[in-house]
Design an enzyme around this catalytic site. Sequence first.
Site, PDB file in Angstrom:
ATOM      1  CD  GLU A  57       0.109  -1.170   3.318  1.00  0.00           C
ATOM      2  OE1 GLU A  57       0.210  -2.204   2.638  1.00  0.00           O
ATOM      3  OE2 GLU A  57       0.253  -1.144   4.551  1.00  0.00           O
ATOM      4  CD  GLU A  85      -2.439  -3.872  -0.593  1.00  0.00           C
ATOM      5  OE1 GLU A  85      -1.920  -3.079   0.223  1.00  0.00           O
ATOM      6  OE2 GLU A  85      -2.485  -5.107  -0.391  1.00  0.00           O
TER       7      GLU A  85
HETATM    8  N1  TRP Z   1       1.135  -4.419   3.833  1.00  0.00           N
HETATM    9  C1  TRP Z   1       0.979  -5.429   2.833  1.00  0.00           C
HETATM   10  C2  TRP Z   1      -0.504  -5.747   2.818  1.00  0.00           C
HETATM   11  O1  TRP Z   1      -1.268  -5.079   2.227  1.00  0.00           O
HETATM   12  C3  TRP Z   1       1.776  -6.656   3.145  1.00  0.00           C
HETATM   13  C4  TRP Z   1       3.070  -6.818   2.424  1.00  0.00           C
HETATM   14  C5  TRP Z   1       3.292  -6.614   1.140  1.00  0.00           C
HETATM   15  C6  TRP Z   1       4.269  -7.336   2.939  1.00  0.00           C
HETATM   16  N2  TRP Z   1       4.568  -6.966   0.823  1.00  0.00           N
HETATM   17  C7  TRP Z   1       5.196  -7.399   1.914  1.00  0.00           C
HETATM   18  C8  TRP Z   1       4.670  -7.744   4.185  1.00  0.00           C
HETATM   19  C9  TRP Z   1       6.473  -7.876   2.094  1.00  0.00           C
HETATM   20  C10 TRP Z   1       5.943  -8.227   4.377  1.00  0.00           C
HETATM   21  C11 TRP Z   1       6.858  -8.283   3.329  1.00  0.00           C
HETATM   22  O2  TRP Z   1      -0.989  -6.590   3.498  1.00  0.00           O
HETATM   23 ZN    ZN Z   2      -2.598  -5.024   4.279  1.00  0.00          ZN
END
Ligand code: TRP
Ligand code: ZN
Length: 868
Positions: free
Chosen positions: A270, A304
Amino acid sequence: MNIAAQPPVQTDQTIYLKDYQKPSFLVDSIHLDIQVYEDHTIVDSTLVMKRQASGSLTLLGRDLELKSINLNGQVLNSDQYELDSEQLVIIDAPDEVILQTQVIIHPESNTQLEGLYKAGDLYVTQNEPEGFRKITFYPDRPDVLSVFTTRVEADKKYPVLLANGNLLETGEVDENRHFAIWQDPTKKPSYLFACVIGDLAVLKDRYTTSEGRDVALEIYAVEKDIPKCHIAMEALKHSMRWDEEHYGRPYDLDNYMIVAVSQFNMGAMENKGLNIFNTSCVLADEEYTTDAAIMRVQSVIAHEYFHNWTGNRITCRDWFQLCLKEGLTVFRDQSFSEDLQSAAVQRIDDVAVLKSHQFPEDAGPLSHPPRPDHFVEINNFYTATVYEKGAEINRMMATLLGKDKYRQGTDEYFERHDGQAVTVEDWVAALSAGSGVDLSNFLTWYNQPGTPKLEVNGAYDATAQTYRLSFKQSLKAHPKYPNLKAVPIPIALALFNAKSGEQYTLHSADLFVNDVKDGMYLFEQDEATIEFIGITEQPVVSLLRNFSAPVNLVFDYSNDDLAFLIQHETNGFNQWQATQTLLERILLEDHKADTYIDAIKNTLPDLVNKDPLLASRLFDVPSENYLGSRIDQDYEPELIREKREAVLDRLARELGSFWKETYLSLDPDMQKEFSLAMGVRALKNIMLSMLARQGDDSVFDLAYAQYQQTGNMSERLGALRVLVWNDAPQAQLALDDFYNRFKDEALSLDQWFTIQASHPCATAETIEYLTKHADYDLGTPNRIRSVSGGLASNPVNTWSFGVDHFIELAAYLDEKNPILGSRLLQVLSRWYTLMEPQRSQVQQALKALQPKVKSKNVSETLNSLLSI
Ligand code: TRP
Ligand code: ZN
């Protein structure tokens, strides 16, 4: 003393929530200058910082080659700072600091897909949770928020230069190189920083917010994938409207960009105004991707997008609070998806994931609270518990409050905390204050591991015409989390008249009544009893409607009660739940299948026409993996397979001509809505596999015809699966045809790998053939998962030749991509439940891996797996 003879100091790398301290310095602004060259990248950064608490000035940095460092205009000598492999500490830093550093990094050889990395010809970033420290020295923690200005410079063969926020300037450096400068006006933590450098095409659209802001929407992908971006674009606009209508949250920038990347560890990220997506979560097209994948694209796009408010505008104080943003955002995307398709079916699908992934996780060696209080490697905590159980906690509070009060609560949260980095306590406090309902007991859910067991007993008194329900809750002891307390459990329930099938109107002083018919009881103690009056006939009770709480329900239903619920329950989710409970008894407790078969016979033929999507779910038989997860010792995967196959064969036999007649009568192209057509396609594929079970070989002609005649991936794959899994004469022909059609379409080709890897009779040779195939690629997580995930869907195979596969993969990925290596190793987490000698064999194999692994990711997981 001989110093050399001393063992190396084993420092405990555990980080504790109780040790949280405010950052000593805040960053007012950061200017980044990223110059990409083929064999290295130069990153210059200027940080403007102010002290806000005592303590040293510590900047985190990993795999960075420090070229220069300058503080308030003075070059620093090496005795003015301490540098190790994880951090840079400035000695005696003044209270106001302008720090300039130059570092060299190597995205071109970064296989870990964290920080800045090169995926094919595309440079992209992944900074959550701790990737930014691999780009430059920075207080890389979510409670340090700053204004980012980014200059990206690269060769002109990379025409697209993106970063967060508004584009301020573009220009030429020389004949070959160009640059772009971006500025993000909203303060954000470093994990939300992103940039993209490459040669991509773009799909554009516009959206006007409820505040009248005109937003440019852009989805970037390789040229040939642009036609597959329309569904995502529609979902994005839909999400933007949905968040305005349901949470009063309009978008806050003039642009919103999404970039599709084929090498990505997770689903999507996001980053503020510049989301980066795994191609599997953004590309959607009937011809190339399945209906399930299309639904997933829509929900991840929403997820997202919703993070813009729950995650970005209001972020997490520290990574222990991860479920604050993830649990809430998953609950929001689930609610969005409930509005897209049937709410009951969406709930069925979400609960199926919860029960098949989160429940087993929470019952085994990896069990942890939604908000853990310690960890070694935070990447290991992007779990089903943080995401899915986190979502359930929010759902419980939302259901309890009802629509209006929940909205008042969320309004208060946004009002109080916009622009801040907060905790789970802050969220629950705001929700309570805004709604006027004290929800503080729900904090217990965030802090405890394990799935509560909810035991319920029912007693009918015909003379008094009363029905009494008594409740008891308990949790399994956990070595690391003593002092487990009772949690508040909202129990949505209904009573049906067993004779007439009618639903009773409920009267009970204890009930929290949402509408006249639907009851909600909030059970908060260790034990309690409630009583209903005016119950004129023996009732059948339906508990936890819509799965109102994430608990293991134990209720002494008769099989006839469950059959009754399959036929009479008006809540589609609980109708499905009744089929699953009945099947669990047949498959795990050796009940006879007769009642189940009759109930299906009585219910499904009607429902197939009325609600094809729901009907397709009511044919579900719990997976071998799910059934295995319900067995805590002496688990024999072959036995479960045999029993499950027997029930499916019997179902196939007993419904006789129903399958073929229905198959021939169904036409997805006659349906007006996508979700109806999706239901019809799901049903057709079920009919095909049931026909194959009936042993009638003409089914293969039907399947082959379906395979050839359709332009829809769900239909094509459903047919291919029946051919391949049954070793039909046409199987190889169809597989080759599929390969030739889709060899240049990575997501479709992933399915070709998966179908073969998940063949119930796949062998070690099958897996070797696939992993040695020219199109197999250890640098592309999607491709690895296409084989490993397929294999993992069959416990019989996983626990025999699969063990070596997963252990070898974890050993290889330990260095190359530890995030993925650690996740794949989790497939083996229930090793300790196996029957001997398998149990000891797997244990030995896991122990043998221990001395070989170096990453915190894989070793933490391995140590937990072996600690049970
Ligand atoms: N925040 C992301 C989600 O929408 C999760 C995420 C994406 C993530 N890429 C990552 C977490 C790489 C750890 C490593 O849920
Ligand atoms: Zn998330």
